[in-house]
Design a protein around this motif. Structure first.
Motif, PDB file in Angstrom:
ATOM      1  N   THR A 150       2.559  -3.285  14.690  1.00 16.72           N
ATOM      2  CA  THR A 150       2.290  -4.724  14.829  1.00 16.72           C
ATOM      3  C   THR A 150       1.333  -4.994  13.446  1.00 16.72           C
ATOM      4  OG1 THR A 150       2.237  -4.347  17.229  1.00 16.72           O
ATOM      5  CG2 THR A 150       1.176  -6.607  16.269  1.00 16.72           C
ATOM      6  N   ALA A 151       0.722  -3.894  12.857  1.00 14.75           N
ATOM      7  CA  ALA A 151      -0.040  -4.322  11.814  1.00 14.75           C
ATOM      8  C   ALA A 151       0.890  -4.570  10.708  1.00 14.75           C
ATOM      9  CB  ALA A 151      -0.959  -3.109  11.491  1.00 14.75           C
ATOM     10  N   LEU A 152       2.053  -3.583  10.932  1.00 14.87           N
ATOM     11  CA  LEU A 152       3.140  -3.696   9.664  1.00 14.87           C
ATOM     12  C   LEU A 152       3.616  -5.151   9.618  1.00 14.87           C
ATOM     13  CD1 LEU A 152       4.593  -2.187   7.594  1.00 14.87           C
ATOM     14  CD2 LEU A 152       6.244  -1.471   9.339  1.00 14.87           C
ATOM     15  N   ALA A 153       3.986  -5.616  10.957  1.00 13.48           N
ATOM     16  CA  ALA A 153       4.274  -7.114  11.050  1.00 13.48           C
ATOM     17  C   ALA A 153       3.509  -7.995  10.456  1.00 13.48           C
ATOM     18  CB  ALA A 153       4.621  -7.252  12.411  1.00 13.48           C
ATOM     19  N   VAL A 154       2.004  -7.668  10.567  1.00 15.03           N
ATOM     20  CA  VAL A 154       1.052  -8.707  10.123  1.00 15.03           C
ATOM     21  C   VAL A 154       1.115  -8.633   8.537  1.00 15.03           C
ATOM     22  CG1 VAL A 154      -1.553  -9.188   9.953  1.00 15.03           C
ATOM     23  CG2 VAL A 154      -0.524  -8.493  12.058  1.00 15.03           C
ATOM     24  N   ALA A 155       1.270  -7.457   7.883  1.00  9.63           N
ATOM     25  CA  ALA A 155       1.370  -7.436   6.619  1.00  9.63           C
ATOM     26  C   ALA A 155       2.521  -8.118   5.947  1.00  9.63           C
ATOM     27  CB  ALA A 155       1.751  -5.795   6.010  1.00  9.63           C
ATOM     28  N   ARG A 156       3.694  -8.084   6.583  1.00 17.71           N
ATOM     29  CA  ARG A 156       4.811  -9.025   6.390  1.00 17.71           C
ATOM     30  C   ARG A 156       4.583 -10.452   6.348  1.00 17.71           C
ATOM     31  NH1 ARG A 156       8.480  -4.241   9.142  1.00 17.71           N
ATOM     32  NH2 ARG A 156       8.601  -2.979   7.380  1.00 17.71           N
ATOM     33  N   ALA A 157       3.707 -10.765   7.263  1.00 12.83           N
ATOM     34  CA  ALA A 157       3.632 -12.107   7.920  1.00 12.83           C
ATOM     35  C   ALA A 157       2.566 -12.842   6.950  1.00 12.83           C
ATOM     36  CB  ALA A 157       3.102 -12.287   9.072  1.00 12.83           C
ATOM     37  N   LEU A 158       1.900 -12.248   6.065  1.00  8.54           N
ATOM     38  CA  LEU A 158       0.863 -12.746   4.969  1.00  8.54           C
ATOM     39  C   LEU A 158       1.667 -13.779   4.118  1.00  8.54           C
ATOM     40  CD1 LEU A 158      -1.559  -9.652   4.604  1.00  8.54           C
ATOM     41  CD2 LEU A 158      -1.872 -11.842   6.237  1.00  8.54           C
ATOM     42  N   PRO A 159       0.882 -14.991   3.865  1.00  9.05           N
ATOM     43  CA  PRO A 159       1.594 -15.719   2.875  1.00  9.05           C
ATOM     44  C   PRO A 159       1.864 -15.306   1.480  1.00  9.05           C
ATOM     45  CG  PRO A 159       0.031 -16.911   4.057  1.00  9.05           C
ATOM     46  CD  PRO A 159      -0.102 -15.503   4.548  1.00  9.05           C
ATOM     47  N   PRO A 160       2.759 -15.483   0.658  1.00 10.52           N
ATOM     48  CA  PRO A 160       2.847 -14.903  -0.614  1.00 10.52           C
ATOM     49  C   PRO A 160       1.511 -15.603  -1.592  1.00 10.52           C
ATOM     50  CG  PRO A 160       4.595 -16.517  -0.207  1.00 10.52           C
ATOM     51  CD  PRO A 160       3.733 -16.511   1.092  1.00 10.52           C
ATOM     52  N   ASP A 161       0.977 -16.595  -1.331  1.00 12.83           N
ATOM     53  CA  ASP A 161       0.046 -17.097  -2.170  1.00 12.83           C
ATOM     54  C   ASP A 161      -1.342 -16.719  -1.694  1.00 12.83           C
ATOM     55  OD1 ASP A 161       0.205 -18.910  -0.117  1.00 12.83           O
ATOM     56  OD2 ASP A 161       0.050 -20.482  -1.201  1.00 12.83           O
ATOM     57  N   LEU A 162      -1.671 -16.042  -0.648  1.00 11.05           N
ATOM     58  CA  LEU A 162      -2.898 -15.576  -0.023  1.00 11.05           C
ATOM     59  C   LEU A 162      -3.442 -15.026  -1.255  1.00 11.05           C
ATOM     60  CD1 LEU A 162      -4.802 -15.655   2.059  1.00 11.05           C
ATOM     61  CD2 LEU A 162      -3.596 -13.547   3.022  1.00 11.05           C
ATOM     62  N   ARG A 163      -4.668 -15.178  -1.558  1.00  5.26           N
ATOM     63  CA  ARG A 163      -5.612 -14.247  -2.511  1.00  5.26           C
ATOM     64  C   ARG A 163      -6.743 -13.781  -1.597  1.00  5.26           C
ATOM     65  NH1 ARG A 163      -4.902 -14.624  -7.749  1.00  5.26           N
ATOM     66  NH2 ARG A 163      -3.269 -16.355  -8.432  1.00  5.26           N
ATOM     67  N   ALA A 164      -6.765 -12.585  -1.086  1.00  2.00           N
ATOM     68  CA  ALA A 164      -7.575 -11.884  -0.164  1.00  2.00           C
ATOM     69  C   ALA A 164      -7.694 -10.283  -0.602  1.00  2.00           C
ATOM     70  CB  ALA A 164      -7.247 -12.127   1.245  1.00  2.00           C
ATOM     71  N   THR A 165      -8.612  -9.705  -0.145  1.00  2.00           N
ATOM     72  CA  THR A 165      -8.861  -8.360   0.009  1.00  2.00           C
ATOM     73  C   THR A 165      -8.298  -7.877   1.289  1.00  2.00           C
ATOM     74  OG1 THR A 165     -10.293  -8.347  -1.598  1.00  2.00           O
ATOM     75  CG2 THR A 165     -10.111  -6.266  -0.608  1.00  2.00           C
ATOM     76  N   VAL A 166      -7.065  -6.720   1.205  1.00  2.00           N
ATOM     77  CA  VAL A 166      -6.877  -6.075   2.351  1.00  2.00           C
ATOM     78  C   VAL A 166      -7.303  -4.353   2.249  1.00  2.00           C
ATOM     79  CG1 VAL A 166      -5.113  -5.309   3.742  1.00  2.00           C
ATOM     80  CG2 VAL A 166      -5.242  -7.647   2.791  1.00  2.00           C
ATOM     81  N   VAL A 167      -8.008  -3.995   3.248  1.00  2.00           N
ATOM     82  CA  VAL A 167      -8.373  -2.799   3.373  1.00  2.00           C
ATOM     83  C   VAL A 167      -7.489  -1.942   4.500  1.00  2.00           C
ATOM     84  CG1 VAL A 167     -10.144  -0.825   3.459  1.00  2.00           C
ATOM     85  CG2 VAL A 167     -10.669  -3.089   2.423  1.00  2.00           C
ATOM     86  N   THR A 168      -6.991  -0.973   4.064  1.00  2.00           N
ATOM     87  CA  THR A 168      -6.242  -0.268   5.209  1.00  2.00           C
ATOM     88  C   THR A 168      -6.224   1.399   5.284  1.00  2.00           C
ATOM     89  OG1 THR A 168      -3.997  -0.256   6.386  1.00  2.00           O
ATOM     90  CG2 THR A 168      -3.824  -0.184   3.941  1.00  2.00           C
ATOM     91  N   HIS A 169      -6.221   1.950   6.261  1.00  2.00           N
ATOM     92  CA  HIS A 169      -5.932   3.432   6.394  1.00  2.00           C
ATOM     93  C   HIS A 169      -4.564   3.838   6.660  1.00  2.00           C
ATOM     94  CE1 HIS A 169      -6.399   2.431  10.316  1.00  2.00           C
ATOM     95  NE2 HIS A 169      -6.539   3.406  10.832  1.00  2.00           N
ATOM     96  N   SER A 170      -3.589   2.909   6.277  1.00  2.00           N
ATOM     97  CA  SER A 170      -2.178   3.159   6.701  1.00  2.00           C
ATOM     98  C   SER A 170      -1.423   2.971   5.462  1.00  2.00           C
ATOM     99  CB  SER A 170      -1.644   1.967   7.815  1.00  2.00           C
ATOM    100  OG  SER A 170      -0.289   2.192   7.668  1.00  2.00           O
ATOM    101  N   PRO A 171      -1.084   4.156   4.864  1.00  2.00           N
ATOM    102  CA  PRO A 171      -0.002   4.217   3.779  1.00  2.00           C
ATOM    103  C   PRO A 171       1.182   3.248   3.986  1.00  2.00           C
ATOM    104  CG  PRO A 171      -0.896   6.482   4.443  1.00  2.00           C
ATOM    105  CD  PRO A 171      -1.025   5.655   5.658  1.00  2.00           C
ATOM    106  N   THR A 172       1.712   3.160   4.964  1.00  2.00           N
ATOM    107  CA  THR A 172       2.805   2.223   5.547  1.00  2.00           C
ATOM    108  C   THR A 172       2.507   0.869   5.176  1.00  2.00           C
ATOM    109  OG1 THR A 172       3.669   4.126   6.930  1.00  2.00           O
ATOM    110  CG2 THR A 172       4.678   1.625   6.907  1.00  2.00           C
TER     111      THR A 172
END
Length: 250
Positions: free
Chosen positions: A101-123
């Motif tokens: 589900t987190a991977l689906a969130v990554a793919r759903a983020l808008p292409p123009d979003l300026r933000a910082t994402v921290v993750t412990h998932s290499p995928t």
């Protein structure tokens, strides 16, 4: 009644009512509570239920391996992901868990979003590499292969240096009495560590996780800002959560 017949009855009860209370079933059938507990032990060993104090709950299908989980409720995960992505607003720092589900969130983020994402998932990090405007930080440590995430002491220590606005957390089970659960103790500890580093924690709860439980508690229902799901408002677990005052984002 033979043991096989009792276990078939218990499975039907679990499916229809969403839980088994050992003493109630024993009284109904006129047999000892020990017999019911023995049946539940055998059913749990076969992966048919999750034993809890006093009985059993439905076992979560989300404890399967990562590849198998990609084919479980993909539409539900995409709907949850689309709603969760709206919680990462421009300029924020968001912690994104691992899992399908987190991977689906990554793919759903808008292409123009300026933000910082921290993750412990290499995928998840790999899925975000080509995003043109996101800053990505990866927490390292021992990789727990079930969800392809870093866990353990090194990962928890690295998480201590993070201050985030929101944590989008995956679990394998969401239940009104069992709370938020997952199948591995180290992964549960890592989720708690990440939750402590975010102002708000929201749970990614696709349909297969609602009303189920796994072995290890992650957080209590009152420890999170809300649960994101796409199940019907008439779902019994969802009604119990709402009655308990849990915010549900649909």
């Amino acid at each position: 009644m033979l043991a096989a017949q009792r276990q078939e009855l218990l499975l039907r009860r679990l499916e229809s009512e969403g839980r088994i209370v050992a003493k109630d079933v024993a009284a109904e059938l006129g047999i000892s509570e020990d017999s019911i507990r023995r049946d539940l032990r055998e059913m749990a060993a076969a992966g048919l239920c999750q034993r809890v104090y006093g009985g059993a709950l439905p076992v979560s299908p989300a404890i399967a391996d990562l590849q198998t989980r990609t084919n479980v409720q993909p539409d539900s995960k995409n709907r949850v992901a689309a709603r969760a992505a709206r919680l990462i607003s421009p300029g924020t720092t968001a912690i994104l868990d691992g899992g399908t589900t987190a991977l689906a969130v990554a793919r759903a983020l808008p292409p123009d979003l300026r933000a910082t994402v921290v993750t412990h998932s290499p995928t998840v990090a790999s899925a975000l590499v080509d995003h043109p405007t996101l800053e990505i930080h990866v927490i390292g440590g021992r990789i727990f292969k079930h969800s392809a995430v870093a866990c353990g002491a090194a990962a928890v220590e690295a998480a201590a240096g993070i201050n985030a606005d929101v944590f989008l957390m995956g679990v394998t089970g969401v239940h009104a009495s069992a709370g938020l659960t997952t199948g591995d103790a180290d992964e549960a500890a890592m989720k708690r560590a990440l939750s402590r580093r975010a102002a708000d924690t929201y749970v990614l709860a696709s349909a297969e996780k609602i009303g189920t439980a796994s072995r290890f508690a992650v957080l209590g229902l009152t420890d999170v800002a809300g649960i994101i799901t796409d199940v019907s408002p008439t779902n019994p677990t969802l009604q119990d959560l709402t009655t308990a005052g849990v915010q549900v984002l649909t």
